[in-house]
Scaffold this active site. Structure first.
Site, PDB file in Angstrom:
ATOM      1  N   GLU A 130     -29.005  25.682 -23.085  1.00 17.83           N
ATOM      2  CA  GLU A 130     -27.968  25.239 -24.027  1.00 17.83           C
ATOM      3  C   GLU A 130     -27.350  23.955 -23.486  1.00 17.83           C
ATOM      4  O   GLU A 130     -26.493  23.977 -22.611  1.00 17.83           O
ATOM      5  CB  GLU A 130     -26.894  26.300 -24.220  1.00 17.83           C
ATOM      6  CG  GLU A 130     -25.921  25.928 -25.333  1.00 17.83           C
ATOM      7  CD  GLU A 130     -24.771  26.906 -25.494  1.00 17.83           C
ATOM      8  OE1 GLU A 130     -24.114  26.861 -26.535  1.00 17.83           O
ATOM      9  OE2 GLU A 130     -24.541  27.718 -24.577  1.00 17.83           O
ATOM     10  N   GLN A 142     -18.725  22.439 -23.587  1.00 18.75           N
ATOM     11  CA  GLN A 142     -19.700  21.709 -22.774  1.00 18.75           C
ATOM     12  C   GLN A 142     -19.053  20.409 -22.259  1.00 18.75           C
ATOM     13  O   GLN A 142     -18.227  19.803 -22.931  1.00 18.75           O
ATOM     14  CB  GLN A 142     -20.933  21.378 -23.612  1.00 18.75           C
ATOM     15  CG  GLN A 142     -21.535  22.562 -24.335  1.00 18.75           C
ATOM     16  CD  GLN A 142     -22.515  23.351 -23.487  1.00 18.75           C
ATOM     17  OE1 GLN A 142     -22.983  22.899 -22.456  1.00 18.75           O
ATOM     18  NE2 GLN A 142     -22.829  24.552 -23.937  1.00 18.75           N
ATOM     19  N   ASN A 216     -20.180  28.376 -35.072  1.00 21.55           N
ATOM     20  CA  ASN A 216     -19.426  27.805 -33.953  1.00 21.55           C
ATOM     21  C   ASN A 216     -20.090  26.546 -33.425  1.00 21.55           C
ATOM     22  O   ASN A 216     -21.287  26.517 -33.167  1.00 21.55           O
ATOM     23  CB  ASN A 216     -19.283  28.841 -32.830  1.00 21.55           C
ATOM     24  CG  ASN A 216     -18.520  30.071 -33.290  1.00 21.55           C
ATOM     25  OD1 ASN A 216     -19.049  31.170 -33.333  1.00 21.55           O
ATOM     26  ND2 ASN A 216     -17.264  29.884 -33.672  1.00 21.55           N
ATOM     27  N   ARG A 224     -19.699  20.823 -51.277  1.00 19.70           N
ATOM     28  CA  ARG A 224     -20.418  19.575 -51.556  1.00 19.70           C
ATOM     29  C   ARG A 224     -21.239  19.095 -50.359  1.00 19.70           C
ATOM     30  O   ARG A 224     -22.109  18.253 -50.512  1.00 19.70           O
ATOM     31  CB  ARG A 224     -19.429  18.475 -51.982  1.00 19.70           C
ATOM     32  CG  ARG A 224     -18.914  18.650 -53.416  1.00 19.70           C
ATOM     33  CD  ARG A 224     -18.141  17.428 -53.887  1.00 19.70           C
ATOM     34  NE  ARG A 224     -16.893  17.256 -53.163  1.00 19.70           N
ATOM     35  CZ  ARG A 224     -15.734  17.860 -53.504  1.00 19.70           C
ATOM     36  NH1 ARG A 224     -15.690  18.664 -54.554  1.00 19.70           N
ATOM     37  NH2 ARG A 224     -14.645  17.649 -52.800  1.00 19.70           N
ATOM     38  N   ILE A 246     -13.374  37.187 -32.751  1.00 19.05           N
ATOM     39  CA  ILE A 246     -12.629  35.991 -32.358  1.00 19.05           C
ATOM     40  C   ILE A 246     -13.394  34.755 -32.820  1.00 19.05           C
ATOM     41  O   ILE A 246     -12.853  33.896 -33.513  1.00 19.05           O
ATOM     42  CB  ILE A 246     -12.410  35.947 -30.828  1.00 19.05           C
ATOM     43  CG1 ILE A 246     -11.576  37.151 -30.390  1.00 19.05           C
ATOM     44  CG2 ILE A 246     -11.741  34.638 -30.408  1.00 19.05           C
ATOM     45  CD1 ILE A 246     -11.608  37.422 -28.905  1.00 19.05           C
ATOM     46  N   HIS A 247     -14.652  34.683 -32.448  1.00 18.08           N
ATOM     47  CA  HIS A 247     -15.493  33.562 -32.882  1.00 18.08           C
ATOM     48  C   HIS A 247     -15.730  33.584 -34.385  1.00 18.08           C
ATOM     49  O   HIS A 247     -15.863  32.525 -35.008  1.00 18.08           O
ATOM     50  CB  HIS A 247     -16.836  33.594 -32.150  1.00 18.08           C
ATOM     51  CG  HIS A 247     -16.780  33.086 -30.747  1.00 18.08           C
ATOM     52  ND1 HIS A 247     -16.315  33.849 -29.703  1.00 18.08           N
ATOM     53  CD2 HIS A 247     -17.137  31.889 -30.206  1.00 18.08           C
ATOM     54  CE1 HIS A 247     -16.379  33.154 -28.587  1.00 18.08           C
ATOM     55  NE2 HIS A 247     -16.869  31.958 -28.858  1.00 18.08           N
ATOM     56  N   ASP A 270     -22.833  35.449 -25.557  1.00 21.45           N
ATOM     57  CA  ASP A 270     -22.324  34.160 -25.066  1.00 21.45           C
ATOM     58  C   ASP A 270     -21.312  34.403 -23.949  1.00 21.45           C
ATOM     59  O   ASP A 270     -20.367  33.633 -23.752  1.00 21.45           O
ATOM     60  CB  ASP A 270     -21.693  33.350 -26.198  1.00 21.45           C
ATOM     61  CG  ASP A 270     -21.561  31.863 -25.881  1.00 21.45           C
ATOM     62  OD1 ASP A 270     -22.222  31.399 -24.929  1.00 21.45           O
ATOM     63  OD2 ASP A 270     -20.782  31.167 -26.558  1.00 21.45           O
ATOM     64  N   ALA A 304     -14.393  29.196 -24.899  1.00 19.64           N
ATOM     65  CA  ALA A 304     -15.363  28.899 -23.844  1.00 19.64           C
ATOM     66  C   ALA A 304     -16.209  30.136 -23.592  1.00 19.64           C
ATOM     67  O   ALA A 304     -15.994  30.875 -22.627  1.00 19.64           O
ATOM     68  CB  ALA A 304     -14.642  28.462 -22.575  1.00 19.64           C
TER      69      ALA A 304
END
Length: 382
Positions: A130, A142, A216, A224, A246-247, A270, A304
């Site tokens: 990633e 990141q 995310n 549109r 949460i995400h 993750d 994070a």
């Protein structure tokens, strides 16, 4: 030889009520009853009306229990391995971060060196890369200073262990990179990207087929401007989702599961260093992360990673959707196995396959975990 009886066996298309499974290192037989009269001198475990599933497969996990893939050490990977197995994970892809090139290479070299080495828990299936080939506009957690244009020369020595690579298809060099990585059998995933719907569609022609943590760090769905999300929901692309509430809002889970074919949805954690541990300050990709109230955030407030576990993700999906249990379990078992082309060995309960098995109680709490028939976890309570 062992048997687990009086258990609801979760197959890919249904659940066998009060069945029995016979296994050693491989699954030998699945019975629709608890009649074991033809078997002599066999260890019998009573499933107590709980559930039996294939071992969970986490294809996107940075760290767990105080350690991280980017540490580049056997200790880090083994600590992750022996602790995520307690959550039902029997196979995983240690996942890298956008850091200095030398750090990424050390992490890849480390995994390459221990892929076939004995770990105390879950096995490694390869690496999920990633970054660093992403767009700074959607960098998330990141590190921007280490973001690079896609370049196969930076990772060509480790192609054999890289199973998935995240790319922003709109950046310079992406087309050539995607085509080359696709030709080598690597799964190309869109993520941390500002791509338009049209750019994703074009990249699919080059070999793009997957999406990193859908919704995310990517362009969202607008009526549109369909964006990356629109491209994923309207196609047969596979996608990851982080189901920690949460995400993604639980309503989004209903939308995704209605829009996408079940086989194309994969649950991931993750997870970062703080997974499995108490609240506190941890690191992700060299950055300070505060773990509190079930969330992991940078000091800026940006998410994070997570402290989610796969068994927790399954339970959250059960609460948020009306999907049957077997379809939810598929998202953590056969779906990732099929993506990684290991479904001929693991990912579902079928005679002749490896005995990667999770026994859960009636509340879906992990009780026992077996990897190739070896008992790795016994009576863990959450």
């Amino acid at each position: 030889m062992k048997a687990i009886k009086n258990v609801n066996i979760v197959l890919t298309d249904r659940v066998i009520s009060r069945g029995t499974i016979i296994f050693d290192e491989k699954i030998r037989e699945i019975l629709y009853s608890s009649d074991l009269r033809k078997y002599k001198d066999i260890e019998v475990i009573d499933g107590m009306g709980g559930y039996l599933t294939p071992g969970f497969i986490d294809i996107h996990i940075h760290g767990f229990y105080g350690h991280d893939t980017m540490e580049g050490s056997y200790k880090a990977i083994n600590t992750m391995s022996e602790n995520i197995v307690k959550t039902g994970v029997t196979s995983f892809l240690p996942t890298t971060m956008t850091m200095e090139g030398g750090a990424i290479k050390r992490a890849l070299e480390n995994v390459a060196g221990i892929k076939e080495r004995k770990l105390n828990g879950a096995r490694i299936l390869g690496v999920n890369l990633e970054g660093p080939f992403i767009n700074s506009k959607y960098k998330g957690a990141q590190m921007e200073e280490y973001i690079l244009e896609p370049d196969i020369n930076l990772i060509e020595d480790y192609i054999d262990i890289i199973k998935i690579v995240t790319v922003a298809p709109e950046v310079s060099g992406a087309e050539d990179f995607i085509k080359k990585m696709k030709s080598k059998g690597v799964i190309i995933s869109v993520g941390h990207s500002a791509a338009t719907y049209e750019e994703v569609e074009r990249a699919r022609e080059w070999g793009l087929s997957h999406a990193t943590h859908l919704f995310n760090a990517m362009t969202g769905l607008h009526h549109r401007e369909p964006g990356i999300v629109g491209a994923v929901l309207s196609s047969n692309m596979t996608c990851e989702i982080i189901v920690d509430n949460i995400h993604l809002n639980p309503v989004i889970l209903k939308i995704v599961t209605r829009a996408k074919d079940n086989k194309d949805i994969i649950l991931i954690t993750d997870s970062m260093q703080a997974g499995g541990l108490k609240e506190g300050v941890y690191l992700l990709g060299g950055q300070k992360v505060i773990a509190k109230n079930g969330e992991a955030r940078l000091e800026s407030g940006a998410l994070a990673g997570s402290v989610l576990t796969i068994d927790g993700a399954i339970k959250n999906m059960m609460r948020a959707t009306e999907l049957p249990i077997h379809k939810i379990v598929n998202m953590a078992t056969i779906n990732p196995a099929r993506l990684l082309k290991v479904d001929g060995k693991i990912g579902h309960l079928k005679e002749g396959l490896q005995s990667d098995i999770v026994l859960l109680d009636k509340e879906f709490r992990v009780e026992r975990v077996y990897i190739e028939g070896e008992n790795k976890v016994d009576r863990v309570k959450s």
